[in-house]
Scaffold this active site. Sequence first.
Site, short mmCIF file in Angstrom:
data_model
loop_
_atom_site.label_atom_id
_atom_site.label_comp_id
_atom_site.label_asym_id
_atom_site.label_seq_id
_atom_site.Cartn_x
_atom_site.Cartn_y
_atom_site.Cartn_z
N GLY A 176 0.81 -1.21 0.00
CA GLY A 176 0.00 0.00 0.00
C GLY A 176 0.84 1.25 0.00
CG HIS A 177 0.35 6.06 0.94
ND1 HIS A 177 0.40 6.66 -0.31
CD2 HIS A 177 0.72 7.03 1.83
CE1 HIS A 177 0.78 7.91 -0.19
NE2 HIS A 177 0.99 8.18 1.08
CB CYS A 178 3.02 2.85 4.77
SG CYS A 178 2.14 4.37 5.20
#
Length: 292
Positions: A264-266
Amino acid sequence: MKNRIFYRTVAINGLDIFYREAGRKDQPTLLLLHGFPSSSHMFRDLIRELSDSFHLVAPDYPGFGQSSAPDVKEFNYTFENLSIIIERFIDELQLNNIILYMQDYGGPVGMRIAVRRPGLFRALVIQNANAYAEGLGSLLQPLTQYAQQPDGENEKAVRFFLSLDATKWQYLHGAGDPATVNPDSYITDQYYLDRPGNDTIQLALFRDYQHNYPKYSEWQQYFRTSLPDTLVLWGKNDAMFIAAGAEAYRKDLPGAEIVQIDGGHCLLEEHHQYVAELIHRFIYDRKTSNAL
């Protein structure tokens, strides 16, 4: 052999800018620019992985992490001003031979510097950082509405992004295996977000984010003109900065290496070892115009 990580502070324009540093200075410098809602803390594992082969420097922006966080009446929190502070940070530390790593907010900070000084960076590593409209997911709509009309109702909507639920969601949504994401990460981010007055800092940057979109054409022109060696790493399950944003870089950087990763984003929470391997190969093994 992994090198020790040092935790330092330098005065820039009257602000204390905290940064993490590791590796020998005669090695290529990897300048790590963090995103929201994090700080240089997001790079802790990547720094450890690469400290034997790179000089790594990861600053906290004003208002983030351990850096100074003056009130919004004392410092104008815009992406332009953050970029000015980081550019002066680069000069103060006399960094050169720089590979620029940008994630999320790191994109509008780093790209402004690259446009002003196109010869400063020898290569780019882009991780879930947008320079194309194709990468803007629908979940960003509340932030866009707030920037265009910062009234009470829209502010209430975007304040959700400052909550623990939202911070936790950014780390866990789209993760290939959420059980590998250390909860200390989002708890640490939330600690900084919850400091008195930090909400007004973050809201100011939310309002300013709209000014990044008109800059996209400038950044794309930089890509076409300078043709920086570029590695694009993307958590393909990111619901805010969607996977199409990674592929869009091919339009102006046809030679870019683009890797979509099951995250995901992280992304670094799960895949810091893999990302470290990709960066090491990109710099040391790939035949580029800037190869060592």
